[in-house]
Motif scaffolding. Structure first.
Motif, PDB file in Angstrom:
ATOM      1  N   ASP A 161       0.818  -1.213   0.000  1.00 23.39           N
ATOM      2  CA  ASP A 161       0.000   0.000   0.000  1.00 23.39           C
ATOM      3  C   ASP A 161       0.850   1.261   0.000  1.00 23.39           C
ATOM      4  OD1 ASP A 161      -2.434  -0.995  -0.251  1.00 23.39           O
ATOM      5  OD2 ASP A 161      -3.083  -0.700   1.837  1.00 23.39           O
ATOM      6  N   LEU A 162       1.994   1.191   0.675  1.00 28.47           N
ATOM      7  CA  LEU A 162       2.858   2.371   0.731  1.00 28.47           C
ATOM      8  C   LEU A 162       3.272   2.814  -0.668  1.00 28.47           C
ATOM      9  CD1 LEU A 162       5.339   1.937   3.705  1.00 28.47           C
ATOM     10  CD2 LEU A 162       3.505   3.579   3.456  1.00 28.47           C
ATOM     11  N   PHE A 163       3.347   1.861  -1.589  1.00 37.01           N
ATOM     12  CA  PHE A 163       3.732   2.225  -2.947  1.00 37.01           C
ATOM     13  C   PHE A 163       2.530   2.530  -3.822  1.00 37.01           C
ATOM     14  CE2 PHE A 163       7.507   0.171  -1.419  1.00 37.01           C
ATOM     15  CZ  PHE A 163       8.505   0.945  -1.981  1.00 37.01           C
ATOM     16  N   ASP A 164       1.336   2.320  -3.271  1.00 30.87           N
ATOM     17  CA  ASP A 164       0.175   2.568  -4.119  1.00 30.87           C
ATOM     18  C   ASP A 164      -0.802   3.532  -3.458  1.00 30.87           C
ATOM     19  OD1 ASP A 164      -1.476   2.477  -6.197  1.00 30.87           O
ATOM     20  OD2 ASP A 164      -2.180   0.421  -5.908  1.00 30.87           O
ATOM     21  N   THR A 165      -1.868   3.026  -2.835  1.00 35.67           N
ATOM     22  CA  THR A 165      -2.897   3.943  -2.331  1.00 35.67           C
ATOM     23  C   THR A 165      -2.397   4.806  -1.191  1.00 35.67           C
ATOM     24  OG1 THR A 165      -3.650   2.074  -1.036  1.00 35.67           O
ATOM     25  CG2 THR A 165      -4.925   2.610  -3.001  1.00 35.67           C
ATOM     26  N   ASN A 166      -1.341   4.380  -0.509  1.00 32.25           N
ATOM     27  CA  ASN A 166      -0.849   5.149   0.628  1.00 32.25           C
ATOM     28  C   ASN A 166       0.522   5.739   0.304  1.00 32.25           C
ATOM     29  OD1 ASN A 166      -0.839   6.206   3.145  1.00 32.25           O
ATOM     30  ND2 ASN A 166      -0.067   4.365   4.153  1.00 32.25           N
ATOM     31  N   LEU A 167       0.732   6.137  -0.959  1.00 34.83           N
ATOM     32  CA  LEU A 167       2.040   6.623  -1.382  1.00 34.83           C
ATOM     33  C   LEU A 167       2.494   7.801  -0.532  1.00 34.83           C
ATOM     34  CD1 LEU A 167       4.363   6.338  -3.342  1.00 34.83           C
ATOM     35  CD2 LEU A 167       3.159   7.790  -4.938  1.00 34.83           C
ATOM     36  N   GLN A 168       1.518   8.642  -0.101  1.00 38.40           N
ATOM     37  CA  GLN A 168       1.906   9.791   0.729  1.00 38.40           C
ATOM     38  C   GLN A 168       2.583   9.344   2.015  1.00 38.40           C
ATOM     39  OE1 GLN A 168      -1.202   9.058  -0.110  1.00 38.40           O
ATOM     40  NE2 GLN A 168      -2.640   9.219   1.581  1.00 38.40           N
ATOM     41  N   GLY A 169       2.186   8.149   2.504  1.00 33.99           N
ATOM     42  CA  GLY A 169       2.808   7.619   3.710  1.00 33.99           C
ATOM     43  C   GLY A 169       4.275   7.287   3.489  1.00 33.99           C
ATOM     44  N   LEU A 170       4.647   7.051   2.249  1.00 35.08           N
ATOM     45  CA  LEU A 170       6.044   6.756   1.937  1.00 35.08           C
ATOM     46  C   LEU A 170       6.823   8.038   1.665  1.00 35.08           C
ATOM     47  CD1 LEU A 170       8.048   4.378   1.183  1.00 35.08           C
ATOM     48  CD2 LEU A 170       7.448   4.893  -1.168  1.00 35.08           C
ATOM     49  N   LEU A 171       6.197   8.956   0.923  1.00 40.80           N
ATOM     50  CA  LEU A 171       6.929  10.136   0.458  1.00 40.80           C
ATOM     51  C   LEU A 171       6.976  11.265   1.476  1.00 40.80           C
ATOM     52  CD1 LEU A 171       5.753  10.411  -3.258  1.00 40.80           C
ATOM     53  CD2 LEU A 171       7.902   9.548  -2.389  1.00 40.80           C
ATOM     54  N   MET A 172       5.938  11.410   2.291  1.00 42.85           N
ATOM     55  CA  MET A 172       5.856  12.595   3.136  1.00 42.85           C
ATOM     56  C   MET A 172       6.710  12.571   4.411  1.00 42.85           C
ATOM     57  SD  MET A 172       3.681  14.871   1.777  1.00 42.85           S
ATOM     58  CE  MET A 172       2.813  15.796   3.037  1.00 42.85           C
ATOM     59  N   PRO A 173       6.864  11.441   5.115  1.00 36.79           N
ATOM     60  CA  PRO A 173       7.471  11.524   6.450  1.00 36.79           C
ATOM     61  C   PRO A 173       8.831  12.223   6.498  1.00 36.79           C
ATOM     62  CG  PRO A 173       6.506   9.385   6.140  1.00 36.79           C
ATOM     63  CD  PRO A 173       6.418  10.077   4.818  1.00 36.79           C
ATOM     64  N   LEU A 174       9.778  11.858   5.612  1.00 38.42           N
ATOM     65  CA  LEU A 174      11.107  12.457   5.707  1.00 38.42           C
ATOM     66  C   LEU A 174      11.081  13.973   5.525  1.00 38.42           C
ATOM     67  CD1 LEU A 174      13.675  10.010   4.119  1.00 38.42           C
ATOM     68  CD2 LEU A 174      13.572  10.884   6.446  1.00 38.42           C
ATOM     69  N   PRO A 175      10.464  14.482   4.444  1.00 33.73           N
ATOM     70  CA  PRO A 175      10.390  15.939   4.323  1.00 33.73           C
ATOM     71  C   PRO A 175       9.704  16.582   5.516  1.00 33.73           C
ATOM     72  CG  PRO A 175       9.703  14.903   2.283  1.00 33.73           C
ATOM     73  CD  PRO A 175       9.889  13.812   3.271  1.00 33.73           C
ATOM     74  N   LEU A 176       8.670  15.909   6.049  1.00 34.54           N
ATOM     75  CA  LEU A 176       7.966  16.483   7.193  1.00 34.54           C
ATOM     76  C   LEU A 176       8.876  16.556   8.409  1.00 34.54           C
ATOM     77  CD1 LEU A 176       4.335  15.081   7.072  1.00 34.54           C
ATOM     78  CD2 LEU A 176       5.187  17.323   6.464  1.00 34.54           C
ATOM     79  N   ILE A 177       9.694  15.510   8.615  1.00 34.47           N
ATOM     80  CA  ILE A 177      10.624  15.554   9.742  1.00 34.47           C
ATOM     81  C   ILE A 177      11.579  16.730   9.564  1.00 34.47           C
ATOM     82  CG2 ILE A 177      12.565  14.344  10.824  1.00 34.47           C
ATOM     83  CD1 ILE A 177      11.070  11.734  10.218  1.00 34.47           C
ATOM     84  N   GLY A 178      12.056  16.929   8.325  1.00 37.05           N
ATOM     85  CA  GLY A 178      12.948  18.063   8.048  1.00 37.05           C
ATOM     86  C   GLY A 178      12.286  19.378   8.392  1.00 37.05           C
ATOM     87  N   ILE A 179      11.052  19.557   7.919  1.00 42.31           N
ATOM     88  CA  ILE A 179      10.344  20.809   8.193  1.00 42.31           C
ATOM     89  C   ILE A 179      10.148  20.968   9.689  1.00 42.31           C
ATOM     90  CG2 ILE A 179       8.139  21.995   7.940  1.00 42.31           C
ATOM     91  CD1 ILE A 179       7.920  20.655   5.178  1.00 42.31           C
TER      92      ILE A 179
END
Lengths: 468, 286
Positions: A161-179
């Protein structure tokens, strides 16, 4: 802003039918009301429901998160948060060491670190609360799926799911931690300093206390030294921002129009000359300008050699001269930039408008003020707002050029200092962190007000179809 | 009548071109001046003639060989290393967030966009000191960790500057994505196989923009490096050359350094402009 939000609006309209897609049955409320004993137990033991539904990895992650959080709170977090109230009060002390026959220093409290650790601990508590919420929901989701005879996701399914319907769960965390770590946390930390007396004044650099709104009172009052400086710096900041924005904008547009004229030859060459100055890094060109304009710099020397002036021109030593100089040099920096930005838009102005105006006998000045300028203002309002707020925060031009000079005796800010350069001086040079932080907050408030008011009054907000 | 009008038009044309030439001279003058200065043989910042009395390349040689007081080659390497890592991390952050904001729909999307808008309005300098204290608390403020700290500072918050890339992704027709889904693509496949290949202009723009940040920034580097001269970036180095104790010896070298730094940056900038224009024109041209 307009260009940015338009596609978003568009897609919202398109997705309006699906907007409830985000509402799921596995909410906290449902979990509390309809959850079975396994789900309810997961309120205390995170991930229990996941274990019960054979989601071992997921359950282990939640449980490990809980264990780590409890460990952290016991080890340091709880203490850090309890210290936040007092910010510590134990000063460093000299203790006589009999055995060695010397004084030893017993470490005292450091309010700054207490504040930092306290805020970081609060942040961790908030993050844990989010994790807890996620775990409860996930347990109830597993229960719900089983009750309704649906497939309960295994760990492999979740990863898929992380690569499909929940892609945001894969892509967002690192940038969010940075911010979070490099923008949000420092910001909260800095804002909280506004309510303390962390300052060189009264020797509060190591130990300081909460003082409420006292600093705001000092900065905003018309009486004291700081208050007077604030209002005069604010006045100059606004004058500077208005002049720097609109002069650059109008002159840059006129330059673009002149270059775009049908009869102008070698257009590419002219553009290249101006673009060259944008391409040189700003700090380089500003430092060059600064050395050239010093009392014994190139400009003064050459003018004196030529016999045009008898004494050096006071570029950065006289208040009025300094203000005019920074504005004019900012024109040098900004006009080519505006030219680059508006050239494309100018070519998009509907030709019929110009033809109609010519038929009515309008000359080029009238055409500029009645057609070009309103059209450009309409299209570029968001750009203007960003430039305006950018100019309020235009640290480089002022700091590298005049450094805020001339500084009146006994003042903390010079005649060309903007709020941001004053803020910089107050922190780095003077170490008045409390006042600096108040000024940062006020700058933000001013920018918000300007941005919201102008945007709401602008044509591109109220009258979206004026030029369609 | 017709002839008279063409004469006046001719005059206007002449006037316009002379005016443009004057402006061009004003704009190019400081750049020309710095190039001249970088080849000037006389030392010091006090000059009495516009053109140097004699020319030399010694300033460039000194800049890259005299590493006693100000180690320019080292500063150059520092900046290059920081820039490369910043560029990798920032590009990943920006493209990730932009894609999520543009193509995926989830509950916290709108709130995040609003928060990002507000956060970018705070003056960056305001949090600068706090960032330094945080880096100090986690032990990144001494020794070679300073370079790591610089990378983190330049790339950490970059996720907030996703608006331009998002605007670009918005212009890619959703029908392409849907075609992908029909063929059994996952969202990840669509992102990597359809969106990214179509987004070359905006990716190049993002890469170059984040590569340039460490070269152009002066303030954050100064606050984080403090007195650790070994980890200075070029912008601090150039600033140092103009300080009172160095200016007599280093003024002409400053000019040489400014030329060395500006040429690659200027080239990159002109490339960026082209890709920016392409990016603004949209992804798939009709």
């Amino acid at each position: 802003m307009e260009q940015v939000s338009a596609p978003a609006l568009h897609s919202r309209k398109k997705k309006a039918g699906k907007i409830n897609h985000f509402a799921t049955p596995w909410t906290l409320k449902n979990a509390a009301a309809k959850g079975d004993w396994k789900t309810r137990l997961s309120f205390l033991i995170m991930g229990f429901g996941n274990f019960a539904h054979k989601q071992i990895v997921k359950g282990a992650v939640f449980l490990a998160g809980e264990a780590a959080f409890i460990g952290f709170m016991l080890a340091s977090g709880g203490h850090a948060m309890s210290m936040l109230l007092s910010l510590g009060g134990k000063a460093q002390q000299k203790v006589w060491n009999e055995a060695k026959g010397i004084y030893e220093y017993a470490a005292g409290d450091n309010s700054l670190l207490i504040l930092l650790y306290g805020i970081a601990s609060i942040a961790i508590v908030v993050l844990f609360a989010l994790l807890w919420l996620a775990s409860v929901k996930s347990c109830y989701k597993a229960q719900y799926q089983q009750e309704h005879g649906k497939h309960v996701n295994s760990f492999a399914d979740d990863v898929k799911d992380l690569f499909d319907t929940n892609l945001q769960g894969l892509l967002m965390p690192l940038p969010l931690i940075g911010i979070f770590a490099f923008t949000l946390l420092p910001l909260i930390f800095m804002i909280s300093m506004a309510f303390t007396n962390y300052s060189r004044e009264g020797d509060h650099l190591i130990l300081f206390n909460w003082v409420g709104l006292q600093n705001f009172g000092r900065v905003l009052s018309f009486g004291g030294n700081i208050g007077k400086t604030f209002w005069s710096v604010l006045g100059w900041t606004l004058i500077w921002a208005v002049l720097a924005t609109f002069l650059n904008y109008i002159l840059g547009m006129i330059l673009a129009l002149i270059i775009n004229r049908k009869d102008t030859k070698i257009k590419g060459f002219w553009r290249f000359c101006f673009v060259l100055s944008v391409a040189v890094p700003q700090f380089v060109s500003l430092l060059i300008m600064r050395t050239m304009l010093q009392p014994n710099g190139a400009v003064n020397v050459l003018l004196q050699e030529a016999g045009l002036i008898s004494s050096p021109l006071p570029f950065f030593t006289d208040a009025t001269w300094a203000r005019a100089t920074v504005i004019i040099i900012n024109l040098w920096v900004g006009i080519p930039f505006t030219m680059l930005q508006v050239t494309g838009i100018l070519q998009n102005i509907p030709k019929e408008l110009y033809e109609a105006a010519k038929v009515d006998g309008a000359n080029s000045v009238v055409i500029f003020f009645k057609i070009t300028l309103p059209y450009m203002l309409f299209v570029t309002t968001p750009y203007l707002i960003t430039t305006f707020t950018g100019n309020i925060n235009n640290f480089n031009v002022i700091y590298l050029l005049s450094g805020g000079d001339p500084v009146p005796v006994g003042m903390t800010a010079g005649k060309t200092d903007l709020l941001v350069t004053w803020l910089y001086k107050l922190t780095v040079d003077q170490q008045f962190y409390d006042l600096a932080s108040v000024i940062g907050i006020l700058t933000f408030v001013i920018m918000m007000v300007v941005a919201l008011v102008t945007y709401h009054r602008s044509g591109s907000y109220n009258n979206e179809e004026a030029f369609r | 009548m017709k002839k008279k009008r063409s004469v006046s038009r001719h005059a206007v044309n002449w006037f316009v071109h002379i005016f443009l030439a004057l402006l061009a001279i004003i704009w190019v003058f400081p750049i020309f001046w710095v190039i001249l200065t970088s080849f000037r043989a006389e030392k010091g910042s006090y000059i009495s003639t516009f053109f140097p009395k004699s020319y030399t390349t010694a300033n460039y040689v000194k800049l890259f060989t005299d590493t006693q007081v100000l180690n320019f080659p080292r500063m150059f390497m520092n900046t290059l290393i920081v820039a490369i890592f910043t560029c990798i991390i920032s590009t990943f952050f920006i493209l990730s967030i932009a894609y999520c904001m543009s193509r995926l729909r989830f509950r916290l999307r709108k709130p995040f966009m609003n928060v990002a808008m507000v956060l970018t309005m705070f003056p960056g300098f305001m949090s600068m000191i706090a960032v330094y204290f945080i880096l100090k608390a986690v032990g990144l403020s001494e020794g070679s960790m300073i370079l790591v700290a610089l990378v983190l500072v330049y790339s950490g918050g970059s996720g907030l500057t996703f608006y331009i890339a998002k605007g670009f992704f918005d212009t890619i027709p959703t029908s392409l994505d849907e075609a992908g889904y029909l063929d059994g693509c996952t969202r990840w496949n669509v992102f990597t196989k359809i969106t990214i290949p179509l987004s070359k202009p905006i990716i190049v723009y993002t890469i170059l923009q984040s590569f340039l940040a460490p070269w152009l920034d002066f303030i954050f580097a100064k606050v984080i490096c403090r007195a650790n001269a070994d980890y200075y970036t070029v912008s601090i180095g150039l600033w140092k050359m103009l300080e009172k104790e160095n200016i007599d010896n280093w003024y002409t070298c400053f000019a040489a350094g400014a030329v060395c730094v500006s040429i690659p940056i200027a080239i990159l900038f002109i490339v960026i402009q082209r890709y920016y224009a392409d990016g603004m024109a949209g992804a798939v041209k009709g």
